[in-house]
Design an enzyme around this catalytic site. Structure first.
Site, PDB file in Angstrom:
ATOM      1  N   ARG A 120       0.807  -1.235   0.000  1.00  0.00           N
ATOM      2  CA  ARG A 120       0.000   0.000   0.000  1.00  0.00           C
ATOM      3  C   ARG A 120       0.835   1.278   0.000  1.00  0.00           C
ATOM      4  O   ARG A 120       0.370   2.346   0.378  1.00  0.00           O
ATOM      5  CB  ARG A 120      -0.991   0.016   1.159  1.00  0.00           C
ATOM      6  CG  ARG A 120      -1.949  -1.152   1.115  1.00  0.00           C
ATOM      7  CD  ARG A 120      -3.194  -0.893   1.910  1.00  0.00           C
ATOM      8  NE  ARG A 120      -4.058  -2.060   1.832  1.00  0.00           N
ATOM      9  CZ  ARG A 120      -3.990  -3.085   2.692  1.00  0.00           C
ATOM     10  NH1 ARG A 120      -3.127  -3.065   3.684  1.00  0.00           N
ATOM     11  NH2 ARG A 120      -4.800  -4.097   2.554  1.00  0.00           N
ATOM     12  N   LYS A 142       3.723  11.229 -11.495  1.00  0.00           N
ATOM     13  CA  LYS A 142       2.882  10.335 -12.306  1.00  0.00           C
ATOM     14  C   LYS A 142       3.636   9.025 -12.495  1.00  0.00           C
ATOM     15  O   LYS A 142       4.806   9.022 -12.901  1.00  0.00           O
ATOM     16  CB  LYS A 142       2.593  10.952 -13.676  1.00  0.00           C
ATOM     17  CG  LYS A 142       1.493  11.973 -13.656  1.00  0.00           C
ATOM     18  CD  LYS A 142       1.106  12.365 -15.080  1.00  0.00           C
ATOM     19  CE  LYS A 142       0.033  13.424 -15.072  1.00  0.00           C
ATOM     20  NZ  LYS A 142      -0.282  13.894 -16.440  1.00  0.00           N
ATOM     21  N   GLU A 184      10.359  17.248 -25.046  1.00  0.00           N
ATOM     22  CA  GLU A 184       9.688  17.701 -23.814  1.00  0.00           C
ATOM     23  C   GLU A 184      10.275  19.041 -23.348  1.00  0.00           C
ATOM     24  O   GLU A 184       9.574  19.854 -22.751  1.00  0.00           O
ATOM     25  CB  GLU A 184       9.809  16.644 -22.709  1.00  0.00           C
ATOM     26  CG  GLU A 184       9.279  15.251 -23.074  1.00  0.00           C
ATOM     27  CD  GLU A 184       7.753  15.115 -22.988  1.00  0.00           C
ATOM     28  OE1 GLU A 184       7.051  16.133 -22.933  1.00  0.00           O
ATOM     29  OE2 GLU A 184       7.266  13.949 -22.994  1.00  0.00           O
ATOM     30  N   GLU A 236      -3.816  17.156 -11.729  1.00  0.00           N
ATOM     31  CA  GLU A 236      -4.407  17.496 -13.028  1.00  0.00           C
ATOM     32  C   GLU A 236      -5.925  17.624 -12.933  1.00  0.00           C
ATOM     33  O   GLU A 236      -6.664  17.080 -13.757  1.00  0.00           O
ATOM     34  CB  GLU A 236      -4.015  16.417 -14.050  1.00  0.00           C
ATOM     35  CG  GLU A 236      -3.966  16.934 -15.468  1.00  0.00           C
ATOM     36  CD  GLU A 236      -3.329  15.944 -16.426  1.00  0.00           C
ATOM     37  OE1 GLU A 236      -2.192  15.509 -16.173  1.00  0.00           O
ATOM     38  OE2 GLU A 236      -3.984  15.600 -17.418  1.00  0.00           O
ATOM     39  N   ARG A 243      -2.119  21.353 -15.017  1.00  0.00           N
ATOM     40  CA  ARG A 243      -1.126  20.334 -15.371  1.00  0.00           C
ATOM     41  C   ARG A 243      -1.386  19.711 -16.744  1.00  0.00           C
ATOM     42  O   ARG A 243      -0.464  19.247 -17.410  1.00  0.00           O
ATOM     43  CB  ARG A 243      -1.104  19.257 -14.274  1.00  0.00           C
ATOM     44  CG  ARG A 243      -0.021  18.235 -14.504  1.00  0.00           C
ATOM     45  CD  ARG A 243       0.239  17.370 -13.299  1.00  0.00           C
ATOM     46  NE  ARG A 243       1.323  16.447 -13.621  1.00  0.00           N
ATOM     47  CZ  ARG A 243       1.961  15.697 -12.766  1.00  0.00           C
ATOM     48  NH1 ARG A 243       1.632  15.719 -11.500  1.00  0.00           N
ATOM     49  NH2 ARG A 243       2.938  14.900 -13.148  1.00  0.00           N
ATOM     50  N   HIS A 267       8.770   7.799 -27.233  1.00  0.00           N
ATOM     51  CA  HIS A 267       7.734   8.682 -26.709  1.00  0.00           C
ATOM     52  C   HIS A 267       7.970  10.133 -27.169  1.00  0.00           C
ATOM     53  O   HIS A 267       7.052  10.795 -27.679  1.00  0.00           O
ATOM     54  CB  HIS A 267       7.725   8.588 -25.178  1.00  0.00           C
ATOM     55  CG  HIS A 267       6.787   9.534 -24.518  1.00  0.00           C
ATOM     56  ND1 HIS A 267       5.421   9.391 -24.575  1.00  0.00           N
ATOM     57  CD2 HIS A 267       7.015  10.672 -23.799  1.00  0.00           C
ATOM     58  CE1 HIS A 267       4.852  10.383 -23.910  1.00  0.00           C
ATOM     59  NE2 HIS A 267       5.792  11.167 -23.425  1.00  0.00           N
TER      60      HIS A 267
END
Ligand code: NAD
Ligand code: GLY
Length: 363
Positions: A120, A142, A184, A236, A243, A267
């Site tokens: 957890r 993320k 990016e 977000e 975001r 990517h």
């Protein structure tokens, strides 16, 4: 070394940026809950950097478990995630064990999701080794994996305790990966930092030649932009902008990655082609001029990136884009450019314009 802060209240954390940081256990030890860590890396990065990070930590009294994964985006899935859990359990790692991601965005997303869900949730540290991970994926929490039906569809927000960004690791990065990271970097200029965009236009040749000073500046400025955006809208959830703006080009790009099969295009390459599509759609909506779109295209091309997408057919793009996380109540919310240096989220683009933008940017 420069240190930035991600201002998230009790979950705030530092980003240390500079050369030689893998050999600075003093920066890591204070962020550990107990002297026990599992370093997750992959078969390309581990031979290069695992011992550089692990040996000084061991010498500082930290018990280390190494987990070496197969390399590549095509392994960002359940099977690989489960391999991390297998080792954590076999080695009896407890709740005080810190998971350390050593690698690019794929390792970071996998290790972060493992940290978010193992028992957890256990502490997590990011040690990024690609330009993309240094400027984007290691910051902001993320984490997750891909599903055959969609990119990054399963995951969690899980902030690291620390980002240790050792710029020396870029020395071994293949040129194609450096370019992918620049997609990016350019994104920050386009969505919110016009002076940085101008700096990138002036310094792209230096960046492509891996000038250490130029790279350090680009990394720091990118992380500063990301930290500000994340601090303002961590999950977000902002209604407009927030975001989500960090996803300029990503909805189109995710369609390319999913449509071609994960790993075919990098990517950052997919994001680059997707950014041109977003710019072209912004032009069709009357917000950008042809010269603006040419400016976007030219900078991405100078960074060694593709500026048109593969011919999947507009309907397939739209189908994959319909699975994107930016779909809210059945409406696709795209990140577009209101002007160069200012992005917005927009859910009212006429489908015919979206189709036309895609078609005109495929080769
Ligand atoms: P990657 O992790 O696949 O790394 C690229 C390649 O470079 C791999 O082959 C890797 O083994 C190799 N490599 C890594 N460091 C190296 C080094 N120093 N020297 C030599 N080789 C090295 O790809 P990436 O571009 O770093 O990350 C892309 C992933 O990041 C995607 O899955 C994307 O969805 C994710 N991402 C996540 C976020 C986020 O906020 N979590 C943001 C952007 C992208
Ligand atoms: N890369 C997009 C984000 O972190 O939100």
């Amino acid at each position: 070394m420069r240190t930035l802060n991600v201002a998230l209240g009790e979950r705030a954390y530092p980003i240390h940026i500079g050369p030689g940081l893998l050999g600075r256990p003093d920066l890591v030890v204070g962020a550990l809950a107990t002297p026990r860590a599992a370093i997750v890396s992959n078969e390309v990065v581990a031979p290069l950097y695992l011992e550089k990070l692990a040996a000084p930590l061991r010498a500082a009294g930290v018990r280390i478990t190494a987990i070496v994964l197969p390399d590549g985006e095509s392994h960002k899935n359940w099977e690989t995630l489960n391999r991390i859990f297998d080792v954590l359990l076999a080695e009896r790692c407890d709740r005080g064990t810190t998971v350390i991601a050593l690698g690019g965005g794929v390792v970071g997303d996998l290790a972060g999701f493992a940290a978010a869900s193992y028992q957890r949730g256990v502490p997590f540290i990011q040690v990024p080794t690609t330009l993309l991970a240094l400027v984007d994926s290691s910051v902001g929490g993320k984490t997750g994996i891909n599903h055959p039906r969609g990119k990054n569809m399963v995951g969690a927000f899980w902030q690291p305790k620390l980002v240790l960004a050792d710029t020396d690791t870029l020395a071994t990065l293949p040129a194609r990966e450096l370019s992918a990271g620049l997609a990016e970097v350019i994104k920050y200029g386009l969505i919110r930092d016009l002076p940085f965009l101008a700096w990138l236009e002036e310094n792209m040749t230096r960046l492509m030649a891996r000038d250490a000073e130029a790279l350090a500046y680009a990394i720091e400025r990118s992380c500063a932009n990301k930290a500000e955006v994340v601090a303002a809208d961590e999950r977000e959830t902002a209604k407009d902008g927030g975001r989500a703006l960090l996803n300029l080009g990503h909805t189109f790009g995710h369609a390319i990655e999913t449509g071609l099969g994960y790993g075919e295009w990098l990517h950052g390459e997919a994001v680059a082609a997707g950014t041109v599509m977003a710019a072209e759609l912004s032009r069709r909506l009357g917000w950008l001029s042809e010269a603006d779109v040419a400016r976007v295209r030219e900078l991405l091309a100078r960074a060694g990136l593709p500026v048109s997408g593969p011919k999947l057919g507009a309907e397939r793009y739209l189908d994959f884009m319909g699975h994107d996380k930016k779909v809210v109540a059945g409406r696709l919310r795209l990140v577009l450019l209101r002007q160069i240096g200012a992005a917005i989220t927009y859910a009212d683009a006429p489908p015919d314009d979206v189709r036309a933008a895609i078609e005109s940017c495929c080769a």
